[in-house]
Design a protein around this motif. Structure first.
Motif, PDB file in Angstrom:
ATOM      1  N   MET A 198       0.828  -1.206   0.000  1.00 17.29           N
ATOM      2  CA  MET A 198       0.000   0.000   0.000  1.00 17.29           C
ATOM      3  C   MET A 198       0.867   1.262   0.000  1.00 17.29           C
ATOM      4  O   MET A 198       0.545   2.250  -0.661  1.00 17.29           O
ATOM      5  N   LEU A 199       1.987   1.208   0.724  1.00 14.22           N
ATOM      6  CA  LEU A 199       2.877   2.366   0.751  1.00 14.22           C
ATOM      7  C   LEU A 199       3.472   2.635  -0.624  1.00 14.22           C
ATOM      8  O   LEU A 199       3.721   3.790  -0.993  1.00 14.22           O
ATOM      9  N   ARG A 200       3.699   1.573  -1.372  1.00 15.67           N
ATOM     10  CA  ARG A 200       4.221   1.747  -2.732  1.00 15.67           C
ATOM     11  C   ARG A 200       3.222   2.548  -3.569  1.00 15.67           C
ATOM     12  O   ARG A 200       3.603   3.423  -4.352  1.00 15.67           O
ATOM     13  N   HIS A 201       1.958   2.251  -3.388  1.00 11.90           N
ATOM     14  CA  HIS A 201       0.914   3.001  -4.101  1.00 11.90           C
ATOM     15  C   HIS A 201       0.907   4.464  -3.653  1.00 11.90           C
ATOM     16  O   HIS A 201       0.821   5.377  -4.481  1.00 11.90           O
ATOM     17  N   ILE A 202       1.029   4.688  -2.356  1.00 15.22           N
ATOM     18  CA  ILE A 202       0.987   6.052  -1.839  1.00 15.22           C
ATOM     19  C   ILE A 202       2.197   6.860  -2.318  1.00 15.22           C
ATOM     20  O   ILE A 202       2.070   8.017  -2.731  1.00 15.22           O
ATOM     21  N   LEU A 203       3.387   6.248  -2.298  1.00 14.53           N
ATOM     22  CA  LEU A 203       4.609   6.970  -2.625  1.00 14.53           C
ATOM     23  C   LEU A 203       4.729   7.305  -4.101  1.00 14.53           C
ATOM     24  O   LEU A 203       5.281   8.347  -4.464  1.00 14.53           O
ATOM     25  N   TYR A 204       4.214   6.450  -4.972  1.00 15.93           N
ATOM     26  CA  TYR A 204       4.418   6.637  -6.401  1.00 15.93           C
ATOM     27  C   TYR A 204       3.144   7.091  -7.122  1.00 15.93           C
ATOM     28  O   TYR A 204       3.133   8.116  -7.803  1.00 15.93           O
ATOM     29  N   ASP A 205       2.061   6.356  -6.977  1.00 16.66           N
ATOM     30  CA  ASP A 205       0.841   6.695  -7.711  1.00 16.66           C
ATOM     31  C   ASP A 205       0.088   7.862  -7.073  1.00 16.66           C
ATOM     32  O   ASP A 205      -0.557   8.644  -7.774  1.00 16.66           O
ATOM     33  N   TYR A 206       0.161   7.955  -5.785  1.00 18.11           N
ATOM     34  CA  TYR A 206      -0.638   8.916  -5.036  1.00 18.11           C
ATOM     35  C   TYR A 206      -0.310  10.366  -5.380  1.00 18.11           C
ATOM     36  O   TYR A 206      -1.137  11.253  -5.214  1.00 18.11           O
TER      37      TYR A 206
END
Length: 356
Positions: A198-206
């Motif tokens: 989930m953090l990967r989504h927040i750091l890059y896509d978010y």
């Protein structure tokens, strides 16, 4: 930058065409009449004075006096200009007639008055038209500036709300993992692994204004998996999604607070509980339905203070102002909570988000 330049060129072209018509239209009366070109040039004094009247109001009087609220000076200067121009035009007509020995009889007093009234009306019309055009432009510029300011403010507020979601979401998730470490270390480790996804989504896509809905669904799925780890098997958790278009985009993390809220208030350690999430999308609208059993917090429990749902409301207003509906509430028996969000014409809204 290109569009204002194009607008200026169009306005300049319209001005040139109009005044070319005003100056060239008298030439149609010269055909076959033997009127010398010099007489035509001298007769151009009338459209020339109208042009001076127009641009005196358009460039100088309207922005400096009328817009500034100095209406008396505006009217006074216009009256002086009209009187001077009318008198000058009368003498100019007489001067032209004397030069070219016009065969017409000398105008009597009634002719002079009628010509003066005609010229006065023409000058008033051109001065008023210039003022109206300038005021319309000022209004459009002010309205555009206001809209740009509102867009900038909304974009800044939306960015601030998005930044607030990170700590709010992480705080809830870390609290859940901390609770697991006390009695089930393997599940805690599995939770950390789900959290890393989930953090990967927040750091890059978010960080983008919009993300593919399939990525957002995967993010929610990881969160649901994370919550499943600490819940008993008896809790009925269903997560369904249907995306009926090749590419559907959405503002990131719109639904996460609703899902968090469902897990926070929809699970009881002793009573039957359920959480049903369904996301459906096509090339026109996006729908999110969440239903869960309702076990509200105790009156003295102020954790969270409803911040997540407030953020959902504000983000929907900023990102999808005129293109969303959000229906939510508890069933009459108080046992179930339902939330239904529908985003229509998402392509138009997403385009504005990207441009901002």
């Amino acid at each position: 930058m290109g569009k204002p330049l194009l607008d200026r060129r169009i306005k300049a072209f319209l001005h040139v065409v109009f005044w070319a018509f005003m100056f060239l239209s008298p030439m149609q009366y010269m055909r076959g009449t033997g009127i010398p070109m010099l007489q035509y040039v001298m007769n151009c004094m009338s459209p020339l004075l109208l042009m001076v009247m127009f641009y005196a109001n358009y460039i100088w009087l309207t922005p400096r006096y009328f817009v500034a609220g100095k209406h008396r000076y505006f009217l006074l200067i216009n009256v002086v200009l009209i009187v001077v121009f009318v008198v000058f035009q009368q003498y100019w007509m007489d001067f032209t007639n004397d030069i070219f020995h016009n065969a017409r009889r000398e105008p009597d007093a009634l002719d002079v008055i009628l010509f003066a009234i005609r010229d006065t009306v023409n000058f008033i019309i051109f001065g008023a038209a210039a003022t109206c055009i300038k005021l319309a432009q000022q209004w459009m510029w002010a309205d555009k500036a206001r809209k740009d300011a509102e867009t900038a403010r909304a974009t800044a507020e939306l960015s601030n709300l998005r930044n607030q979601i990170n700590p709010h979401f992480l705080l809830n998730t870390l609290n859940n993992i901390y609770a697991l470490t006390a009695f089930d270390t393997p599940k805690a480790q599995e939770s950390i692994q789900e959290l890393s996804k989930m953090l990967r989504h927040i750091l890059y896509d978010y960080q983008e204004p919009t993300v593919p809905l399939k990525d957002e669904v995967e993010f929610l799925q990881n969160y649901v998996n994370l919550m499943r780890i600490r819940l008993p098997q008896s809790v009925d958790i269903q997560f369904q999604h249907t995306i009926r278009a090749s590419q559907v985009d959405i503002a990131p993390m719109i639904f996460i607070s609703l899902v968090e809220n469902a897990f926070k208030h929809g699970v009881s350690p002793t009573e039957p509980s359920f959480i049903h999430i369904n996301i459906d999308a096509d090339d026109r609208q996006i729908t999110c339905d969440i239903a869960n059993s309702n076990y509200p917090k105790a009156a003295d429990d102020h954790s969270g203070h409803g911040i997540g749902l407030q953020q959902v409301q504000r983000r929907l207003e900023l990102a999808y102002f005129a293109h969303h509906t959000w229906e939510k509430g508890v069933t009459p028996d108080g046992k179930e909570y339902h939330a239904h969000i529908q985003i229509t014409d998402w392509k138009e809204s997403n385009s504005k988000l990207r441009n901002n």
